[in-house]
Design an enzyme around this catalytic site. Structure first.
Site, PDB file in Angstrom:
ATOM      1  N   CYS A  78      -6.942  -3.684  -0.576  1.00 59.57           N
ATOM      2  CA  CYS A  78      -6.167  -4.417  -1.447  1.00 59.57           C
ATOM      3  C   CYS A  78      -7.026  -5.245  -2.379  1.00 59.57           C
ATOM      4  O   CYS A  78      -7.789  -4.699  -3.331  1.00 59.57           O
ATOM      5  CB  CYS A  78      -4.905  -5.405  -0.844  1.00 59.57           C
ATOM      6  N   HIS A 172      -2.284  -2.764   3.060  1.00 59.31           N
ATOM      7  CA  HIS A 172      -2.944  -3.877   4.021  1.00 59.31           C
ATOM      8  C   HIS A 172      -2.577  -3.277   5.368  1.00 59.31           C
ATOM      9  O   HIS A 172      -1.693  -3.432   6.145  1.00 59.31           O
ATOM     10  CB  HIS A 172      -1.819  -5.168   4.007  1.00 59.31           C
ATOM     11  N   GLU A 174      -3.913  -4.359   8.014  1.00 55.23           N
ATOM     12  CA  GLU A 174      -4.193  -5.221   9.022  1.00 55.23           C
ATOM     13  C   GLU A 174      -2.970  -6.393   9.273  1.00 55.23           C
ATOM     14  O   GLU A 174      -2.704  -6.975  10.045  1.00 55.23           O
ATOM     15  CB  GLU A 174      -5.479  -6.597   8.567  1.00 55.23           C
TER      16      GLU A 174
HETATM   17  N1  GLN Z   1      -2.957  -8.725  -6.872  1.00 56.88           N
HETATM   18  C1  GLN Z   1      -3.936  -9.225  -5.971  1.00 56.88           C
HETATM   19  C2  GLN Z   1      -5.021  -9.179  -6.631  1.00 56.88           C
HETATM   20  O1  GLN Z   1      -5.343  -9.149  -8.079  1.00 56.88           O
HETATM   21  C3  GLN Z   1      -4.234  -8.245  -4.963  1.00 56.88           C
HETATM   22  C4  GLN Z   1      -3.061  -8.363  -3.784  1.00 56.88           C
HETATM   23  C5  GLN Z   1      -3.204  -8.301  -2.410  1.00 56.88           C
HETATM   24  O2  GLN Z   1      -4.586  -8.388  -1.960  1.00 56.88           O
HETATM   25  N2  GLN Z   1      -2.289  -8.247  -1.702  1.00 56.88           N
HETATM   26  O3  GLN Z   1      -6.226  -9.750  -6.312  1.00 56.88           O
END
Ligand code: GLN
Length: 193
Positions: A78, A172, A174
Protein backbone atom coordinates in the site's frame (compact mmCIF):
# COMPACT_ATOMS: atom_id res chain seq x y z
CA UNK A 1 16.06 -15.07 8.65
CA UNK A 2 15.91 -11.49 9.94
CA UNK A 3 13.26 -9.27 8.38
CA UNK A 4 13.00 -5.57 9.16
CA UNK A 5 9.84 -3.49 8.96
CA UNK A 6 10.09 0.22 8.24
CA UNK A 7 8.53 1.76 11.33
CA UNK A 8 8.28 5.47 10.60
CA UNK A 9 4.47 5.42 10.52
CA UNK A 10 1.57 3.13 9.63
CA UNK A 11 0.81 -0.57 10.03
CA UNK A 12 4.31 -1.75 11.00
CA UNK A 13 3.18 -3.54 14.19
CA UNK A 14 0.84 -5.79 12.22
CA UNK A 15 3.66 -6.79 9.85
CA UNK A 16 6.01 -7.45 12.81
CA UNK A 17 3.38 -9.66 14.47
CA UNK A 18 2.64 -11.54 11.27
CA UNK A 19 6.34 -12.17 10.57
CA UNK A 20 6.96 -13.17 14.19
CA UNK A 21 4.07 -15.65 14.07
CA UNK A 22 5.75 -17.25 11.06
CA UNK A 23 9.02 -17.69 12.93
CA UNK A 24 11.06 -14.84 11.42
CA UNK A 25 13.35 -12.66 13.55
CA UNK A 26 12.11 -9.11 13.18
CA UNK A 27 13.49 -5.62 13.64
CA UNK A 28 11.77 -2.24 13.68
CA UNK A 29 13.64 -0.02 11.24
CA UNK A 30 13.67 3.70 11.97
CA UNK A 31 17.23 4.66 10.95
CA UNK A 32 19.88 3.62 8.47
CA UNK A 33 21.98 1.76 11.08
CA UNK A 34 19.11 -0.73 11.44
CA UNK A 35 19.51 -1.89 7.84
CA UNK A 36 22.79 -3.69 8.53
CA UNK A 37 22.32 -7.41 8.95
CA UNK A 38 18.80 -7.59 7.52
CA UNK A 39 17.85 -10.35 5.09
CA UNK A 40 14.80 -8.43 3.84
CA UNK A 41 12.67 -5.37 4.59
CA UNK A 42 8.92 -4.72 4.50
CA UNK A 43 7.56 -1.22 3.89
CA UNK A 44 4.10 -1.06 5.48
CA UNK A 45 0.91 0.69 4.52
CA UNK A 46 -0.06 3.91 6.20
CA UNK A 47 0.36 7.39 4.87
CA UNK A 48 3.12 7.90 2.35
CA UNK A 49 3.05 11.69 2.77
CA UNK A 50 3.89 11.23 6.46
CA UNK A 51 6.60 8.64 5.75
CA UNK A 52 8.46 10.79 3.22
CA UNK A 53 8.33 13.79 5.54
CA UNK A 54 9.66 11.80 8.50
CA UNK A 55 12.48 10.33 6.37
CA UNK A 56 13.40 13.69 4.83
CA UNK A 57 16.70 15.07 6.05
CA UNK A 58 17.90 11.62 7.18
CA UNK A 59 20.12 9.17 5.31
CA UNK A 60 17.58 6.35 5.64
CA UNK A 61 16.21 6.28 2.10
CA UNK A 62 19.62 6.87 0.46
CA UNK A 63 21.14 4.01 2.46
CA UNK A 64 18.17 1.77 1.74
CA UNK A 65 18.48 2.48 -2.00
CA UNK A 66 22.12 1.35 -1.79
CA UNK A 67 21.11 -1.85 0.00
CA UNK A 68 18.39 -2.47 -2.59
CA UNK A 69 20.92 -1.98 -5.37
CA UNK A 70 23.02 -4.66 -3.62
CA UNK A 71 20.00 -6.98 -3.76
CA UNK A 72 18.28 -6.55 -0.38
CA UNK A 73 14.77 -7.97 -0.93
CA UNK A 74 12.06 -5.40 -0.21
CA UNK A 75 8.27 -5.79 -0.11
CA UNK A 76 6.11 -2.64 -0.07
CA UNK A 77 2.41 -2.83 0.81
CA UNK A 78 0.00 0.00 0.00
CA UNK A 79 1.85 3.19 1.07
CA UNK A 80 5.01 1.07 0.87
CA UNK A 81 4.23 0.38 -2.79
CA UNK A 82 3.93 4.14 -3.32
CA UNK A 83 7.45 4.59 -1.88
CA UNK A 84 8.82 1.92 -4.24
CA UNK A 85 7.08 3.00 -7.45
CA UNK A 86 9.42 4.49 -10.03
CA UNK A 87 6.60 6.81 -11.15
CA UNK A 88 3.54 8.39 -9.53
CA UNK A 89 0.64 9.58 -11.70
CA UNK A 90 0.64 12.96 -9.95
CA UNK A 91 3.07 15.01 -7.90
CA UNK A 92 1.06 14.82 -4.67
CA UNK A 93 4.15 13.85 -2.68
CA UNK A 94 5.76 17.10 -3.76
CA UNK A 95 9.50 17.13 -4.00
CA UNK A 96 9.98 14.67 -1.16
CA UNK A 97 12.43 11.87 -1.77
CA UNK A 98 10.97 8.38 -2.25
CA UNK A 99 12.78 5.11 -2.83
CA UNK A 100 11.86 3.92 -6.31
CA UNK A 101 13.19 0.58 -7.51
CA UNK A 102 9.96 -0.93 -8.84
CA UNK A 103 9.23 -0.23 -12.50
CA UNK A 104 5.55 0.69 -12.14
CA UNK A 105 3.38 3.80 -12.37
CA UNK A 106 1.05 4.16 -9.40
CA UNK A 107 -1.94 6.42 -8.73
CA UNK A 108 -2.39 7.24 -5.05
CA UNK A 109 -5.86 6.78 -3.53
CA UNK A 110 -7.21 5.48 -6.86
CA UNK A 111 -9.49 2.91 -5.19
CA UNK A 112 -11.37 5.71 -3.43
CA UNK A 113 -11.53 7.31 -0.02
CA UNK A 114 -11.53 5.66 3.41
CA UNK A 115 -15.24 4.80 3.28
CA UNK A 116 -14.80 3.13 -0.10
CA UNK A 117 -12.32 0.69 1.46
CA UNK A 118 -13.15 -2.94 0.70
CA UNK A 119 -12.02 -6.51 1.02
CA UNK A 120 -12.13 -8.97 -1.84
CA UNK A 121 -10.92 -12.51 -2.50
CA UNK A 122 -7.74 -12.50 -4.57
CA UNK A 123 -6.38 -15.41 -6.52
CA UNK A 124 -2.70 -15.73 -5.71
CA UNK A 125 -0.24 -17.61 -7.81
CA UNK A 126 1.10 -20.55 -5.84
CA UNK A 127 -1.83 -20.70 -3.37
CA UNK A 128 -4.77 -23.08 -3.75
CA UNK A 129 -7.31 -20.87 -1.97
CA UNK A 130 -7.81 -17.11 -2.54
CA UNK A 131 -6.61 -14.62 0.10
CA UNK A 132 -8.83 -11.83 1.39
CA UNK A 133 -7.30 -8.60 0.07
CA UNK A 134 -7.97 -5.46 2.14
CA UNK A 135 -7.82 -2.21 0.16
CA UNK A 136 -7.74 1.02 2.19
CA UNK A 137 -7.32 4.27 0.21
CA UNK A 138 -5.22 1.99 -1.92
CA UNK A 139 -2.86 2.94 -4.73
CA UNK A 140 -3.60 1.50 -8.15
CA UNK A 141 -0.92 0.15 -10.45
CA UNK A 142 -1.50 1.85 -13.81
CA UNK A 143 1.49 0.67 -15.84
CA UNK A 144 4.19 -1.95 -15.53
CA UNK A 145 7.64 -2.04 -17.02
CA UNK A 146 8.67 -5.12 -19.03
CA UNK A 147 10.70 -6.65 -16.17
CA UNK A 148 7.81 -6.55 -13.70
CA UNK A 149 5.69 -9.69 -13.30
CA UNK A 150 2.11 -9.73 -12.05
CA UNK A 151 1.48 -12.07 -9.09
CA UNK A 152 -2.17 -11.17 -8.38
CA UNK A 153 -4.91 -9.21 -10.11
CA UNK A 154 -8.23 -7.69 -9.07
CA UNK A 155 -10.73 -6.90 -11.84
CA UNK A 156 -7.88 -7.52 -14.24
CA UNK A 157 -5.75 -4.78 -12.64
CA UNK A 158 -2.41 -5.90 -11.16
CA UNK A 159 -2.46 -5.66 -7.34
CA UNK A 160 0.69 -7.63 -6.48
CA UNK A 161 3.82 -7.49 -8.56
CA UNK A 162 7.47 -8.40 -8.44
CA UNK A 163 10.56 -7.13 -10.18
CA UNK A 164 13.52 -9.25 -9.13
CA UNK A 165 14.07 -8.66 -5.41
CA UNK A 166 11.39 -5.94 -5.14
CA UNK A 167 7.76 -6.87 -4.40
CA UNK A 168 4.76 -4.53 -4.18
CA UNK A 169 1.09 -4.96 -3.25
CA UNK A 170 -1.77 -2.45 -3.39
CA UNK A 171 -3.52 -4.13 -0.48
CA UNK A 172 -2.74 -4.96 3.16
CA UNK A 173 -1.70 -8.62 3.63
CA UNK A 174 -0.77 -7.90 7.27
CA UNK A 175 -4.36 -7.18 8.38
CA UNK A 176 -6.38 -10.12 9.66
CA UNK A 177 -4.96 -13.52 10.48
CA UNK A 178 -4.11 -14.92 7.06
CA UNK A 179 -0.32 -15.05 6.90
CA UNK A 180 -0.02 -16.84 3.55
CA UNK A 181 1.29 -13.84 1.59
CA UNK A 182 4.01 -13.28 4.21
CA UNK A 183 4.74 -17.00 4.32
CA UNK A 184 5.13 -17.02 0.56
CA UNK A 185 7.45 -13.97 0.73
CA UNK A 186 9.60 -15.73 3.37
CA UNK A 187 9.58 -18.86 1.24
CA UNK A 188 10.82 -16.85 -1.76
CA UNK A 189 13.60 -15.36 0.39
CA UNK A 190 14.61 -18.83 1.53
CA UNK A 191 14.61 -19.95 -2.07
CA UNK A 192 16.81 -16.99 -3.01
CA UNK A 193 19.31 -17.49 -0.17
N1 GLN B 1 -3.50 6.56 0.60
C1 GLN B 1 -2.29 6.27 1.32
C2 GLN B 1 -1.11 7.05 0.75
O1 GLN B 1 -1.23 7.72 -0.21
C3 GLN B 1 -1.98 4.79 1.30
C4 GLN B 1 -3.06 4.04 2.05
C5 GLN B 1 -2.60 2.82 2.75
O2 GLN B 1 -1.40 2.55 2.90
N2 GLN B 1 -3.56 2.09 3.26
O3 GLN B 1 -0.05 6.97 1.30
Amino acid sequence: MRVGVLALQGAFREHLLMLGSLGADTLKVTKSEHLAGLDALILPGGESTAMVRIAAGTDLFATLRERMADGLPVFGTCAGLILLADRLSDDSLGGYDRLGGLDVTVARNAYGRQRESFTTPLTVRGLDEPVEGTFIRAPQILELGPGTEVLSRHDNVPVRVRQGSVWGASFHPELGTDGRIHAEFLHQLGAAA
